[in-house]
Design a protein around this motif. Sequence first.
Motif, PDB file in Angstrom:
ATOM      1  N   VAL A  54       1.037  -1.182  -0.083  1.00 45.21           N
ATOM      2  CA  VAL A  54      -0.003   0.031   0.137  1.00 45.21           C
ATOM      3  C   VAL A  54       0.633   1.240   0.071  1.00 45.21           C
ATOM      4  N   ILE A  55       0.677   2.246  -1.076  1.00 48.69           N
ATOM      5  CA  ILE A  55       1.423   3.157  -1.097  1.00 48.69           C
ATOM      6  C   ILE A  55       0.649   4.564  -0.931  1.00 48.69           C
ATOM      7  N   PHE A  56       0.979   5.450   0.044  1.00 46.27           N
ATOM      8  CA  PHE A  56       0.294   6.574   0.423  1.00 46.27           C
ATOM      9  C   PHE A  56       0.558   7.746  -0.265  1.00 46.27           C
ATOM     10  N   VAL A  59      -2.370  10.524  -6.842  1.00 48.33           N
ATOM     11  CA  VAL A  59      -2.499   8.990  -6.760  1.00 48.33           C
ATOM     12  C   VAL A  59      -2.785   8.653  -8.221  1.00 48.33           C
ATOM     13  N   LYS A  60      -3.559   9.302  -9.086  1.00 48.12           N
ATOM     14  CA  LYS A  60      -3.807   8.927 -10.227  1.00 48.12           C
ATOM     15  C   LYS A  60      -2.723   8.936 -11.122  1.00 48.12           C
ATOM     16  N   LEU A 116      -1.501  -1.152  -4.066  1.00 47.85           N
ATOM     17  CA  LEU A 116      -2.492  -0.159  -4.080  1.00 47.85           C
ATOM     18  C   LEU A 116      -1.929   1.151  -3.782  1.00 47.85           C
ATOM     19  N   VAL A 117      -2.070   2.084  -4.750  1.00 43.14           N
ATOM     20  CA  VAL A 117      -1.685   3.620  -4.514  1.00 43.14           C
ATOM     21  C   VAL A 117      -2.950   4.423  -3.751  1.00 43.14           C
ATOM     22  N   ALA A 118      -2.952   5.110  -2.961  1.00 48.16           N
ATOM     23  CA  ALA A 118      -4.202   5.670  -2.295  1.00 48.16           C
ATOM     24  C   ALA A 118      -3.798   6.773  -1.554  1.00 48.16           C
TER      25      ALA A 118
END
Length: 480
Positions: free
Chosen positions: A262-264, A271-272, A314-316
């Motif tokens: 998971v990448i914040f 994010v996009k 997941l990039v969020a």
Amino acid sequence: MTSNTTARPTPPAATDWHRWLGDRTPTPVQAGAIPALLAGRDVITTARTGSGKTLAFLIPAAERGIGMKPTRGMRPEVLVVTPTRELAVQIRDVARELGMPAGRITGGITPSQTRTEASGKGVIAGTPGRLKDLITRGELSLAGLRYVVLDEADELLSLGFLKDVGDILRAAQKAAGQDLQIAMASATFPAAIREVAERFMHSPERIDIAPARAAEAPQTGDVLGGATGATHLLIHTTREDVLNVTAEHAREALRAPGGCVVIFCRTKALVKRRAERLGDLLPGEIVSALQGNMDQKKRERTMDLLREGKSRVLVATDIAGRGIDLPEVRLVIHMDVASTSEDHVHRSGRTARAGRPGVNLVLLIPEQRELWRNVRRGLPAALQPPLTQQEGQIDRSIQEKQGQGSGNGVRGGGQGRGQQQAQRQGQPRPPRESSTTQAHGRPEQGQKRAARPHPHNAQGLDTGTGAGRVGPQKARRRGR
């Protein structure tokens, strides 16, 4: 407030509830909260993410038969309020696993879908705005309500949700009277928010299970949980290299089958763009994005891909930091420093859940060192990565202005006033994150390109770090 415990039914024996866990050993938060809730008391519990808080507040209702039977229309006995749609869906599913008829009320679905989803359900999980709307219109009745839970309560009682949540609780207390029991759960519970929470509760029992040493909290009363089983690390990098460093560590974490990363990031736009670019840097992996502008179907499809193991990256934004339960998260990467210590705690809690190992990695660029220093100061010792000498080397002329970032992916959104001053004083401008975007927000392909100066030499290209302009600015020409 009048005591709301005298009219509640006599609770069952304290040992009965263990059967709901099967052969699992109760977690500390379950061992503390469940007996208190079974005894009819209001409870505020603070514990690290992944510690079993959802079952801690659902099992007492199930054990007492609250919410276990279908109802007529939308008239729940148990109402769980959450800050995100994803968390509402997750809680609904856990309740169903306990045999409770459960539905959800959130944005992103039509009125007819809402009625189908929530009618006849003893348990309803939902987001504040939609719940308040249906209560105001008389479609959601609270007449039979006996039990209210605020999950991720620190977020729900912040300014963004406070009015709606307050209106929901007041309506619930008016409808249910002395029979209403309230539980609040979160991984963090700042003292100021706790004061607000206690206005709606009767002598709540506090159950704080946090990694902080007892000597760390008395000054503020804040309690921070977190991923205590994780390894916490910090790596110094630059805007130019941060994407490549992210890809390198994600690639290493995903060498073995299963698990995810998971990448914040700070903003929706980042994010996009970063998800698209990381998709190029991680061939063979499906890189998913999650941010608030996505419609509900896309958000649910993203979560399904992750839970099914089809997507492992997941990039969020911080929307993924609140209560969302994913398969084994091997690595959390803070590609941008969190805005607050509380947000960092929630982010880091996505890994090392339920006793599994995990790594919590902060990628620190020079522009965010001062922000990180403020965040680190508020973290309990167990969540702090080893201190480095470079963290203290802060050049204030290039620091990101906290809370002023544009992150909008268009020309002119990339520099703060300090960076402009640095250029006027003849200091070199810090390198931009070359692999995130070109002049019009398109992902770069191939080799890196040098940043072109703005015609007025006061603004540059988007940095990809969320840094923005501060103070009055001259009008800028578009279309270049």
